[in-house]
Design a protein around this motif. Sequence first.
Motif, short mmCIF file in Angstrom:
data_model
loop_
_atom_site.label_atom_id
_atom_site.label_comp_id
_atom_site.label_asym_id
_atom_site.label_seq_id
_atom_site.Cartn_x
_atom_site.Cartn_y
_atom_site.Cartn_z
N ARG A 58 8.74 6.22 -6.90
CA ARG A 58 8.11 6.46 -5.61
C ARG A 58 9.09 7.27 -4.76
O ARG A 58 10.22 6.84 -4.52
CB ARG A 58 7.78 5.16 -4.90
CG ARG A 58 7.24 5.39 -3.47
CD ARG A 58 6.76 4.13 -2.82
NE ARG A 58 5.55 3.71 -3.52
CZ ARG A 58 5.16 2.45 -3.61
NH1 ARG A 58 5.87 1.49 -3.04
NH2 ARG A 58 4.06 2.15 -4.24
N ILE A 75 9.46 9.15 -1.06
CA ILE A 75 8.92 9.22 0.29
C ILE A 75 9.64 10.35 1.01
O ILE A 75 10.87 10.40 1.03
CB ILE A 75 9.09 7.88 1.04
CG1 ILE A 75 8.33 6.79 0.30
CG2 ILE A 75 8.59 8.00 2.47
CD1 ILE A 75 8.57 5.39 0.83
N THR A 110 -0.09 10.19 -1.25
CA THR A 110 -0.45 9.63 0.05
C THR A 110 0.10 10.53 1.15
O THR A 110 1.25 10.95 1.09
CB THR A 110 0.12 8.21 0.23
OG1 THR A 110 -0.32 7.39 -0.84
CG2 THR A 110 -0.31 7.60 1.55
N GLN A 111 -0.73 10.84 2.14
CA GLN A 111 -0.29 11.56 3.34
C GLN A 111 -0.42 10.63 4.54
O GLN A 111 -1.29 9.77 4.57
CB GLN A 111 -1.17 12.79 3.58
CG GLN A 111 -1.03 13.85 2.51
CD GLN A 111 -1.87 15.07 2.84
OE1 GLN A 111 -2.05 15.43 4.00
NE2 GLN A 111 -2.38 15.71 1.81
N ARG A 127 1.52 8.18 5.51
CA ARG A 127 1.72 6.84 4.96
C ARG A 127 1.78 5.80 6.07
O ARG A 127 2.48 5.98 7.06
CB ARG A 127 3.02 6.83 4.16
CG ARG A 127 3.35 5.53 3.51
CD ARG A 127 4.63 5.70 2.69
NE ARG A 127 4.90 4.53 1.93
CZ ARG A 127 5.84 3.64 2.26
NH1 ARG A 127 6.56 3.82 3.34
NH2 ARG A 127 6.04 2.59 1.52
N ASP A 128 1.03 4.74 5.90
CA ASP A 128 0.97 3.64 6.86
C ASP A 128 0.63 4.13 8.27
O ASP A 128 1.11 3.57 9.26
CB ASP A 128 2.28 2.84 6.88
CG ASP A 128 2.58 2.16 5.56
OD1 ASP A 128 1.62 1.83 4.83
OD2 ASP A 128 3.76 1.97 5.24
N GLU A 156 4.09 10.59 0.43
CA GLU A 156 4.54 9.70 -0.65
C GLU A 156 4.02 10.22 -1.98
O GLU A 156 2.85 10.60 -2.10
CB GLU A 156 4.01 8.29 -0.39
CG GLU A 156 4.39 7.28 -1.45
CD GLU A 156 3.88 5.90 -1.08
OE1 GLU A 156 4.47 5.28 -0.19
OE2 GLU A 156 2.89 5.47 -1.68
N ASP A 168 3.79 8.95 -5.93
CA ASP A 168 3.92 7.83 -6.86
C ASP A 168 3.66 8.33 -8.27
O ASP A 168 2.67 9.03 -8.52
CB ASP A 168 2.91 6.72 -6.54
CG ASP A 168 3.28 5.94 -5.29
OD1 ASP A 168 4.44 5.49 -5.22
OD2 ASP A 168 2.42 5.78 -4.42
#
Length: 135
Positions: free
Chosen positions: A68, A70, A93-94, A96-97, A104, A106
Amino acid sequence: MAGQSRIEQTPTRDRLQLGFGPIDGMKVEYQIPKEATGDRGILSKSNTATRSAILRVSNLTNESWPLRVIGQVPVTRQDDLKIGWSSTPEPTTQDRDGQRGILEWDSTIAPAQVQDISLTIDLNWPDGMSILGNY
C-alpha cells in the motif's frame, strides 16, 4: 512498515504473531526526473509549473507482500490556480478518507518484482500572480 491492528486476546501458551518494523529486502526509491517552471502565451500570459516523480518499490525477498502506497497531490481553493495530475498506474483510491489530494495504490508485490508509480503534477496560474512555497 507501519500500521495498525486489533489485537485479540491470546490464550496462555498460544502463539501470537505481530508485524513490527521494516521488511528486510524491500527497497524504496524516490526520484524527481522533471521539475520545470515557465510562462506561456503571447497575448495573455500565464505561468506553469510541472513536476514528475517516480516511486520505485523493489521486492528483494523470496515471498509476495501486500503493498500500500499513500501519496499526495496539491489541491487549490483558488479559481485562478489550475492543478492537474496524472499517474501510472492509476491510484486505487482518490481523496482517501475524504481528504482532498490523498491518493492510495493497493497491490501485491511478487518476489524479485519492481513496481513503479509515476506521478506528474501540472500547475497553471495567470501572469502577475504568484504561488508561494513548494508544491
